[in-house]
Design a protein around this motif. Structure first.
Motif, PDB file in Angstrom:
ATOM      1  N   LEU B 190       0.876  -1.168   0.000  1.00  0.00           N
ATOM      2  CA  LEU B 190       0.000   0.000   0.000  1.00  0.00           C
ATOM      3  C   LEU B 190       0.912   1.217   0.000  1.00  0.00           C
ATOM      4  O   LEU B 190       1.648   1.463   0.954  1.00  0.00           O
ATOM      5  N   LEU B 191       0.878   1.946  -1.118  1.00  0.00           N
ATOM      6  CA  LEU B 191       1.858   2.996  -1.342  1.00  0.00           C
ATOM      7  C   LEU B 191       1.212   4.370  -1.296  1.00  0.00           C
ATOM      8  O   LEU B 191       0.245   4.642  -2.005  1.00  0.00           O
ATOM      9  N   VAL B 192       1.767   5.230  -0.459  1.00  0.00           N
ATOM     10  CA  VAL B 192       1.324   6.619  -0.412  1.00  0.00           C
ATOM     11  C   VAL B 192       2.386   7.452  -1.103  1.00  0.00           C
ATOM     12  O   VAL B 192       3.569   7.319  -0.799  1.00  0.00           O
ATOM     13  N   GLU B 193       1.992   8.246  -2.080  1.00  0.00           N
ATOM     14  CA  GLU B 193       3.000   9.011  -2.825  1.00  0.00           C
ATOM     15  C   GLU B 193       2.479  10.371  -3.261  1.00  0.00           C
ATOM     16  O   GLU B 193       1.305  10.525  -3.605  1.00  0.00           O
ATOM     17  N   GLN B 194       3.394  11.328  -3.261  1.00  0.00           N
ATOM     18  CA  GLN B 194       3.066  12.605  -3.896  1.00  0.00           C
ATOM     19  C   GLN B 194       3.456  12.568  -5.363  1.00  0.00           C
ATOM     20  O   GLN B 194       2.921  13.293  -6.175  1.00  0.00           O
ATOM     21  N   ASN B 195       4.424  11.673  -5.660  1.00  0.00           N
ATOM     22  CA  ASN B 195       4.829  11.491  -7.049  1.00  0.00           C
ATOM     23  C   ASN B 195       3.793  10.587  -7.725  1.00  0.00           C
ATOM     24  O   ASN B 195       3.987   9.386  -7.896  1.00  0.00           O
ATOM     25  N   ALA B 196       2.672  11.202  -8.095  1.00  0.00           N
ATOM     26  CA  ALA B 196       1.527  10.423  -8.566  1.00  0.00           C
ATOM     27  C   ALA B 196       1.833   9.662  -9.851  1.00  0.00           C
ATOM     28  O   ALA B 196       1.372   8.540 -10.040  1.00  0.00           O
ATOM     29  N   LYS B 197       2.641  10.285 -10.707  1.00  0.00           N
ATOM     30  CA  LYS B 197       2.943   9.655 -11.993  1.00  0.00           C
ATOM     31  C   LYS B 197       3.624   8.311 -11.781  1.00  0.00           C
ATOM     32  O   LYS B 197       3.191   7.283 -12.285  1.00  0.00           O
ATOM     33  N   LYS B 198       4.691   8.347 -10.988  1.00  0.00           N
ATOM     34  CA  LYS B 198       5.445   7.126 -10.699  1.00  0.00           C
ATOM     35  C   LYS B 198       4.567   6.103  -9.986  1.00  0.00           C
ATOM     36  O   LYS B 198       4.615   4.913 -10.278  1.00  0.00           O
ATOM     37  N   ALA B 199       3.778   6.592  -9.042  1.00  0.00           N
ATOM     38  CA  ALA B 199       2.958   5.678  -8.249  1.00  0.00           C
ATOM     39  C   ALA B 199       1.940   4.971  -9.149  1.00  0.00           C
ATOM     40  O   ALA B 199       1.749   3.759  -9.060  1.00  0.00           O
ATOM     41  N   LEU B 200       1.304   5.746 -10.043  1.00  0.00           N
ATOM     42  CA  LEU B 200       0.294   5.145 -10.915  1.00  0.00           C
ATOM     43  C   LEU B 200       0.922   4.173 -11.907  1.00  0.00           C
ATOM     44  O   LEU B 200       0.301   3.207 -12.325  1.00  0.00           O
ATOM     45  N   GLU B 201       2.182   4.435 -12.278  1.00  0.00           N
ATOM     46  CA  GLU B 201       2.861   3.547 -13.218  1.00  0.00           C
ATOM     47  C   GLU B 201       3.032   2.137 -12.672  1.00  0.00           C
ATOM     48  O   GLU B 201       2.953   1.163 -13.401  1.00  0.00           O
ATOM     49  N   ILE B 202       3.302   2.043 -11.365  1.00  0.00           N
ATOM     50  CA  ILE B 202       3.546   0.692 -10.840  1.00  0.00           C
ATOM     51  C   ILE B 202       2.343   0.098 -10.117  1.00  0.00           C
ATOM     52  O   ILE B 202       2.329  -1.089  -9.824  1.00  0.00           O
ATOM     53  N   ALA B 203       1.323   0.918  -9.839  1.00  0.00           N
ATOM     54  CA  ALA B 203       0.198   0.413  -9.056  1.00  0.00           C
ATOM     55  C   ALA B 203      -0.762  -0.380  -9.926  1.00  0.00           C
ATOM     56  O   ALA B 203      -0.845  -0.188 -11.140  1.00  0.00           O
ATOM     57  N   ASP B 204      -1.496  -1.318  -9.288  1.00  0.00           N
ATOM     58  CA  ASP B 204      -2.575  -2.007  -9.975  1.00  0.00           C
ATOM     59  C   ASP B 204      -3.824  -1.132  -9.949  1.00  0.00           C
ATOM     60  O   ASP B 204      -4.454  -0.894 -10.956  1.00  0.00           O
ATOM     61  N   ARG B 205      -4.137  -0.668  -8.734  1.00  0.00           N
ATOM     62  CA  ARG B 205      -5.288   0.205  -8.579  1.00  0.00           C
ATOM     63  C   ARG B 205      -4.861   1.399  -7.740  1.00  0.00           C
ATOM     64  O   ARG B 205      -3.820   1.353  -7.093  1.00  0.00           O
ATOM     65  N   ALA B 206      -5.685   2.447  -7.767  1.00  0.00           N
ATOM     66  CA  ALA B 206      -5.317   3.629  -6.996  1.00  0.00           C
ATOM     67  C   ALA B 206      -6.552   4.318  -6.442  1.00  0.00           C
ATOM     68  O   ALA B 206      -7.667   4.142  -6.950  1.00  0.00           O
ATOM     69  N   TYR B 207      -6.351   5.047  -5.367  1.00  0.00           N
ATOM     70  CA  TYR B 207      -7.397   5.864  -4.762  1.00  0.00           C
ATOM     71  C   TYR B 207      -6.861   7.287  -4.667  1.00  0.00           C
ATOM     72  O   TYR B 207      -5.702   7.491  -4.328  1.00  0.00           O
ATOM     73  N   VAL B 208      -7.714   8.244  -4.972  1.00  0.00           N
ATOM     74  CA  VAL B 208      -7.315   9.650  -4.860  1.00  0.00           C
ATOM     75  C   VAL B 208      -7.979  10.227  -3.610  1.00  0.00           C
ATOM     76  O   VAL B 208      -9.195  10.139  -3.443  1.00  0.00           O
TER      77      VAL B 208
END
Lengths: 292, 236
Positions: B190-208
């Motif tokens: 479970l990853l919390v990131e401000q670097n949304a681009k990088k986070a979305l690149e490796i995540a399966d799903r995401a919550y905003v």
């Protein structure tokens, strides 16, 4: 050879301060509070040993073991009952509570044992050691120094090589991060109080053997001196408490011998003020690394 | 059943209602990204899951058990690791001691040694510097240590709070490579990131997360193409 004998008895007195200072410094480092009732735990330990031998007629060894057990339990209970509910309170509230506990213990002892000083039985029977002509070290002094050395080495090894020791270091540095490692802050703090109070019991044995008297106020002055020693060495630092305690004892004894016995306490506190002016964190105190 | 189920979670931060009834799931083997601006409540959410912060209402189910009232050390024992914001390694202790503290709850000596070997394999720098005091490591090395320390507990899930914060672009790449690697090893993230681009690149799903509410959810690839996400978080 006078100087050497003053020095040795200073080291012995300082060893007792160091043992007490360890309790202050460990509790400060790990629970982030000043346990001003620590000195009175020493007094209780002394009375337990005194009662065991004088009234119950037990052997010295049984009395010593009783003293250590009672102090350990007392320390843990004090923490659970008086300090734990204030874990998130302001430091001032905790400090006042600690002073309250200190008075509670003193007055409980007053009620039970009365205010007059009573003579402490001989629990340590070790012959004096004549090193050279004119330089004799008393058995109690010898035992004090040896016991202190053994305890300090054991404590260092405990902190360095055991899991609970690592937990204590972790809680001291960052309570939240320690919890994230799976460390229970409550049991770590309990253990800290247990160790500190057990050391206080040993200190009370050594103190009451060197100055064979006991009264409800026995713990007050050594408690304050040991607190000074802990600050002197850098509060929160274990080696600091050891060095601070021994230095304090030596300074006190040498000033008594060469300057003035009335002024010795003033000199001790004067040195403390001087050290803190030059190095506010104490001899071995570290400035906490800034959070990045 | 999801590995981690957050339902109607409400958290106060002082007088502020920091988290307002959020619900989300993390399934086994997934990398889930929680993105949002500063102060949206990301760190508070993670702190509440691991028990560092008390919730006001709602539930957190971890592997079928409600952990909302458990103290952090009990939650860690169940197999949850948390790499906190700002790393929070033990600055005054050695690298080795930091790593062994990561395995504090484990009783299987052999397993701990294997984990240590794997951490050293993954982060050779940590092995080179194992006797060094952790506070003297560089920022990147400290982040590696924080991640290595979390892996030492052999967790089922790792919560990571801003692992790329304050690192050079090269090290940011490295951090995300490691997260991919952790996922490949079967650990949920479970990853919390401000670097949304990088986070979305490796995540399966995401919550905003926006001021304590989940405003968007979905497949990471889809969110990357969402206009509002692009505008607010990807700077496009």
């Amino acid at each position: 050879m006078n100087f050497l004998s003053y020095l040795i008895s200073g080291i012995s007195l300082g060893s007792v301060y160091a043992l007490i200072a360890l309790g202050y410094t460990m509790v400060y480092g790990i629970a982030k509070m000043l346990n001003f009732a620590h000195g009175d735990v020493i007094m209780i330990g002394g009375f337990v040993m005194f009662t065991a031998v004088s009234s119950a007629g037990t052997s010295p060894l049984v009395a010593i073991v009783c003293g250590i057990i009672v102090c350990t339990v007392l320390g843990v209970v004090i923490e659970k009952v008086a300090y734990k509910p204030l874990r998130n309170a302001t430091p001032l509230a905790v400090l006042i509570t600690a002073i309250g506990v200190s008075y509670l213990l003193q007055n409980a002892a007053l009620l039970i044992f009365g205010s007059a000083a009573q003579s402490f039985p001989v629990l340590i029977e070790v012959p004096d050691w004549e090193i050279t002509e004119g330089l004799t070290v008393t058995g109690v002094t010898l035992v004090t120094i040896c016991v202190t050395i053994v305890i300090m080495i054991a404590l260092m090894l405990f902190m360095r090589y055991t899991k609970p020791g690592a937990a204590m270091q972790a809680v001291a540095e960052d309570r939240g991060a320690a919890q994230l490692m799976g460390v229970s802050v409550n049991s770590t703090i309990s253990l800290t109080f247990a160790i500190g109070s057990a050391l206080a019991a040993v200190a009370s044995l050594l103190l009451c053997s060197a100055y064979p008297q006991i009264s409800p106020y026995t713990g007050a002055m050594p408690g304050i001196k040991a607190f000074v020693a802990a600050v002197f060495g850098g509060i929160g630092s274990i080696p600091g408490a050891m060095i601070g305690g021994i230095l304090l004892g030596v300074i006190e004894n040498l000033s008594k011998a060469y300057i003035s016995s009335q002024l010795s306490d003033a000199i001790v506190f004067g040195v403390l003020i001087l050290v803190l002016l030059i190095k506010p964190t104490g001899i071995l105190g570290r400035k906490m690394a800034e959070k990045v | 059943m999801a590995m981690l189920e957050i339902r109607d979670l409400e958290v106060n931060y002082g007088a502020i209602n920091a988290i307002k009834k959020i619900s989300f799931d993390v399934n086994e083997g997934e990398v889930i990204a929680l993105i949002g601006a500063n102060g949206a409540g990301k760190t508070t959410t993670l702190h509440t899951i691991t028990g560092l912060h008390k919730a006001r209402a709602g539930s957190v189910m971890f592997m079928g058990k409600d952990i909302i009232k458990l103290p952090p050390h009990k939650i860690v024992q169940m197999g949850m690791a948390h790499v906190p914001e700002g790393r929070r390694i033990f600055q005054q202790l050695s690298v080795y001691k930091n790593l062994t503290l990561g395995a504090f709850t484990r009783k299987d000596k052999k397993g701990v040694e294997e984990s240590l070997a794997r951490v050293y394999e993954r982060f050779p720098r940590l092995e080179e510097r194992k006797r060094q005091i952790a506070g003297t490591l560089s920022g990147g090395e400290q982040q590696m240590l924080a991640m290595g320390r979390a892996l030492m507990s052999d967790p089922k899930i790792i919560l990571m709070d801003e692992p790329s914060m304050g690192l050079s672009p090269l090290l940011v790449e490295e951090v995300f490579r490691i997260i991919r690697d952790i996922k490949a090893g079967g650990t949920t993230v479970l990853l919390v990131e401000q670097n949304a681009k990088k986070a979305l690149e490796i995540a399966d799903r995401a919550y905003v997360l926006e001021t304590g509410r989940i405003t968007l959810r979905g497949n990471a690839k889809e969110l990357m193409n969402d206009d509002s996400v692009k505008k607010a978080y990807l700077g496009e």
